[in-house]
Design an enzyme around this catalytic site. Structure first.
Site, PDB file in Angstrom:
ATOM      1  N   SER A  56     -58.313 -43.567  70.587  1.00 45.52           N
ATOM      2  CA  SER A  56     -56.911 -43.720  70.211  1.00 45.52           C
ATOM      3  C   SER A  56     -56.739 -44.520  68.927  1.00 45.52           C
ATOM      4  O   SER A  56     -55.701 -44.438  68.277  1.00 45.52           O
ATOM      5  CB  SER A  56     -56.146 -44.442  71.330  1.00 45.52           C
ATOM      6  OG  SER A  56     -56.249 -43.737  72.540  1.00 45.52           O
ATOM      7  N   GLU A  91     -53.720 -34.973  68.395  1.00 49.25           N
ATOM      8  CA  GLU A  91     -54.028 -35.410  67.035  1.00 49.25           C
ATOM      9  C   GLU A  91     -55.471 -34.995  66.726  1.00 49.25           C
ATOM     10  O   GLU A  91     -56.407 -35.413  67.416  1.00 49.25           O
ATOM     11  CB  GLU A  91     -53.880 -36.927  66.897  1.00 49.25           C
ATOM     12  CG  GLU A  91     -52.457 -37.393  66.702  1.00 49.25           C
ATOM     13  CD  GLU A  91     -52.352 -38.892  66.430  1.00 49.25           C
ATOM     14  OE1 GLU A  91     -51.519 -39.287  65.607  1.00 49.25           O
ATOM     15  OE2 GLU A  91     -53.107 -39.668  67.049  1.00 49.25           O
ATOM     16  N   HIS A 123     -57.639 -36.471  69.742  1.00 49.12           N
ATOM     17  CA  HIS A 123     -56.901 -37.524  70.437  1.00 49.12           C
ATOM     18  C   HIS A 123     -55.856 -36.898  71.345  1.00 49.12           C
ATOM     19  O   HIS A 123     -54.771 -36.492  70.913  1.00 49.12           O
ATOM     20  CB  HIS A 123     -56.245 -38.466  69.422  1.00 49.12           C
ATOM     21  CG  HIS A 123     -55.498 -39.588  70.054  1.00 49.12           C
ATOM     22  ND1 HIS A 123     -54.445 -40.221  69.444  1.00 49.12           N
ATOM     23  CD2 HIS A 123     -55.640 -40.199  71.266  1.00 49.12           C
ATOM     24  CE1 HIS A 123     -53.972 -41.159  70.241  1.00 49.12           C
ATOM     25  NE2 HIS A 123     -54.678 -41.167  71.344  1.00 49.12           N
ATOM     26  N   ASN A 169     -50.062 -43.899  66.998  1.00 47.46           N
ATOM     27  CA  ASN A 169     -50.258 -45.268  67.477  1.00 47.46           C
ATOM     28  C   ASN A 169     -50.100 -46.303  66.371  1.00 47.46           C
ATOM     29  O   ASN A 169     -49.721 -47.449  66.627  1.00 47.46           O
ATOM     30  CB  ASN A 169     -51.632 -45.407  68.131  1.00 47.46           C
ATOM     31  CG  ASN A 169     -51.641 -44.847  69.540  1.00 47.46           C
ATOM     32  OD1 ASN A 169     -50.601 -44.618  70.133  1.00 47.46           O
ATOM     33  ND2 ASN A 169     -52.822 -44.591  70.073  1.00 47.46           N
TER      34      ASN A 169
END
Length: 691
Positions: A406, A439, A427, A477
């Protein structure tokens, strides 16, 4: 070139739309179709009419290039209304996709014959609209209001077999489609059977079933104007004659075209489509075959990723370090599928088929026959580098090695292998078998072939794959970290958890940041902060007090007797007073508008940095990530789109004020945001510089 042509043979006029590959309903097709049907109806040698199309698509809907432009006559409603005055049987021969206006054309016919590969649907809801050429009036009369509403509210196409079961088509022709349509047309010769004259929505229980379906859809999307407009339009089939219902449909359609929320939904639709266009990646790039996958780690994430492969029909081996961990992971998969069967969203046959594709093994050597390996181990660089070092030795040549990290540096992970070109990040988002976002993290050495294969795989898994570059947290993130920092600051300055959450749910999110933290578990972020030497005074104090979230019954909120929704906790509010006093901060009430600005604008600011660094290719990619992975309200279009709607001058001014008030330079407008604001432009005007 002629877009519609007619051939008359044995009393049947076959009107063929010849505008492949998608036969979109542009002005030329509309005019040609209307004129061809009118002439055939007036021709005494013609007994019946068949509408067909060249290629593998019947009609894929409106011409996208006409969106936002004044419509050229004739309009599609005018064309289809013209069918209603035709005195001869009119049969649609649907060989491929009949979507949107394409299905509305077919509904305007007196009968519909589909080929086995046909797909039929009204996807306008995904564009922030509703069907606008009679679809909300004809489809309920043909198949009943409740099933028609559900099909339109979902927006997904149905197969020819499903369309037959629903009653949308009369027959699925296994042989020659055109011959079957001609035969049906001759059967109907001398009669007409207008869809508008049917009344299947009035069958016993039809109104009650529709109202229940509409109430459920409105509950799921209370802020979506198109859902409300769809419900109102379909409801009119019970109370209004056809012409009045169609007039209502057209009025609601026109209002939606001008509605800002609807515009945001259309933007989101096209932004998602645009993510497939990756700068520097040629369309003809070779792909590697993916026949078998392996997932390293059988925790919650690993089990969910394994289910993604099984759901797509790809055999997958789940790999763990011990039999106990493996058994728990396989049990997670089995329970998840069993729950789907219990809810009625999965058949027992599909459950058995998917479970048969999932096998478990202990030891990384079990990845030897996989075409793709996804590592979903603990978020620790040393652990991941050790795994990839071993995979480099055991995985077969040409296998793609992916990490589900992540936050961590994909290039550092790739560097321990002798094949960094085969390494990238995939991801997934939790729960991996549900969330649509993927992702795709392109490392500096990732080959075009590996990247293209990963993108194709993402679509095969039913995901929205978005290519991003390497940096801590990638796109989603990294921006979320800014929001998390500001949420913590708001608590220290005087806001209470329920006030922050209420401001964000009022903005359109399903959950606020503190409810999300409690659901995920506060200890995950706590461990991450400690590994980086970072601190969050409030969150750290909660963790130190054993308040780790829902799983222990208390976090930012209390969860009495295992409740799923939290309630205010005086202990937390007292703790906030203590933290503020310790830091020398005088608490104050913070209005909801300021809370939203302070949570959203720093995210936008980070998005501007991400664009300028080339981590994301375009603003729409950032928005697609937030829409599909973080619960951003679709009717607000994504953070970058929203910032443009607010105006970047306003966003920049507020960020400047926040930075000054808090002495926090990271809140000052990013260079790209500042330049665009000063020039009176928006992110929509920005294009990445050529490299």
């Amino acid at each position: 070139m002629e877009k519609v042509r007619t051939v008359v043979e044995d009393g049947i006029a076959v009107v063929t739309i010849a505008s492949p590959p998608v036969n979109a309903l542009d002005a030329g097709v509309r005019a040609g179709l209307a004129e061809a049907v009118r002439r055939a109806d007036a021709d005494p040698a013609v007994r019946a009419i068949v509408i067909a199309a060249e290629g593998r698509t019947f009609i894929a809907g409106a011409d996208i290039s006409e969106f936002g432009k004044p419509p050229a006559p004739p309009s599609l409603p005018e064309v289809i209304d013209g069918f209603d005055s035709v005195q001869k049987p009119l049969v649609a021969a649907i060989g491929g996709a009949a979507l949107g206006g394409g299905l509305e054309v077919a509904l305007g016919c007196h009968a519909r014959i589909a080929g086995p590969a046909a797909k039929l649907g009204l996807p306008e809801i995904k564009l922030g609209l509703i069907p606008g050429a009679g679809g909300t009036q004809r489809l309920p009369r043909l198949i009943g209001a409740a099933p028609a509403f559900k099909l339109m509210a979902d927006g997904a196409p149905v197969s020819a077999a499903e369309a037959l079961t629903l009653g949308i088509v009369d027959t699925v022709a296994e042989g020659d489609l055109l011959e079957a349509a001609r035969a049906r047309a001759l059967e109907l010769a001398g009669t007409t059977r207008r869809t508008r004259d049917l009344d299947r929505q009035l069958q016993p229980g039809g109104r009650e079933a529709f109202e229940q379906a509409a109430a459920e859809a409105l509950k799921r999307g209370p802020d979506l104007p198109n859902i409300a407009a769809l419900a109102e339009s379909v409801r009119a089939t019970f109370t209004e004659p056809f012409e009045a219902g169609q007039a209502l449909e057209r009025a609601r359609f026109a209002a939606l075209v001008a509605d800002d929320r609807s515009k945001a939904l259309r933007y989101a639709f096209f932004a998602e489509r645009e993510t497939a266009r990756v700068p520097g990646l040629a369309k003809d790039t070779a792909r590697r075959p993916i026949h078998r996958a392996a997932v390293i780690g059988a925790g919650t994430m690993g089990a969910g990723i394994a289910m993604c492969f099984a759901n797509a029909g790809i055999p997958v081996t789940v790999i763990e370090t011990g039999e106990d961990l493996l058994a728990r992971g396989l049990d997670r998969v089995a329970k998840a599928y069993a729950s789907s069967v219990q809810r009625g969203s999965l058949s027992a046959e599909d459950e058995a088929r998917r479970l048969a594709l999932v096998t478990g093994k202990v030891g990384l050597e079990a990845a030897a026959d996989a075409d793709l390996v996804v590592e979903a181990a603990f978020e620790d660089m040393d652990v991941k580098r050790q795994i990839f070092g071993t995979l480099d030795r055991v995985a077969k040549p040409g296998a793609i090695l992916a990490t589900n990290t992540s936050y961590l540096d994909v290039d550092q992970i790739a560097a321990v292998t002798a094949r960094p070109g085969d390494v990238l990040g995939l991801h997934f988002f939790s729960p991996a078998n549900v969330m649509r976002l993927l992702e795709v993290v392109r490392g500096k050495a990732t080959t075009p072939e590996v990247l293209a294969t990963a993108l194709d795989l993402g679509k095969r898994l039913g995901k929205v794959p978005v290519v991003v570059g390497v940096c801590r947290g990638f796109v989603g993130n990294r921006m979320l970290a800014r929001r998390t920092q500001e949420a913590e600051r708001l608590l220290i300055e005087g806001a209470l958890p329920h006030e922050v959450d209420a401001a964000l749910t009022g903005f359109g999110f399903r959950m606020g940041p503190f409810a999300v933290s409690d659901l995920a578990g506060l200890d995950i972020a706590w461990r991450n902060r400690k590994s980086l030497g970072q601190a969050a005074p409030v969150a750290d104090a909660l963790c130190e007090a054993g308040r780790l979230g829902q799983k222990v019954g208390r976090g930012y909120y209390l969860y009495p007797e295992g409740a799923r929704s939290g309630v205010r906790d005086p202990e937390v509010e007292a703790l906030l007073e203590q933290v503020s006093a310790r830091l020398g901060v005088t608490r104050r009430p913070i209005p909801a508008e300021e809370i939203v600005e302070r949570l959203v604008y720093p995210m936008v600011n980070e998005g501007a940095r991400i664009l300028e660094e080339g981590i994301a290719a375009r603003p729409g990619d950032i928005d697609a990530i937030w829409l599909n992975g973080y619960g951003w309200p679709a009717w607000r279009g994504g953070p970058m789109f929203y910032a443009d709607q607010v105006g970047l001058k306003t966003v920049a001014a507020r960020l400047e004020a926040f930075a000054t008030a808090r002495g926090e330079p990271t809140l000052a407008p990013a260079p790209l945001l500042r330049r665009l604001a000063d020039a009176g432009r928006g992110f929509a005007d920005w294009t990445a510089p050529a490299h």
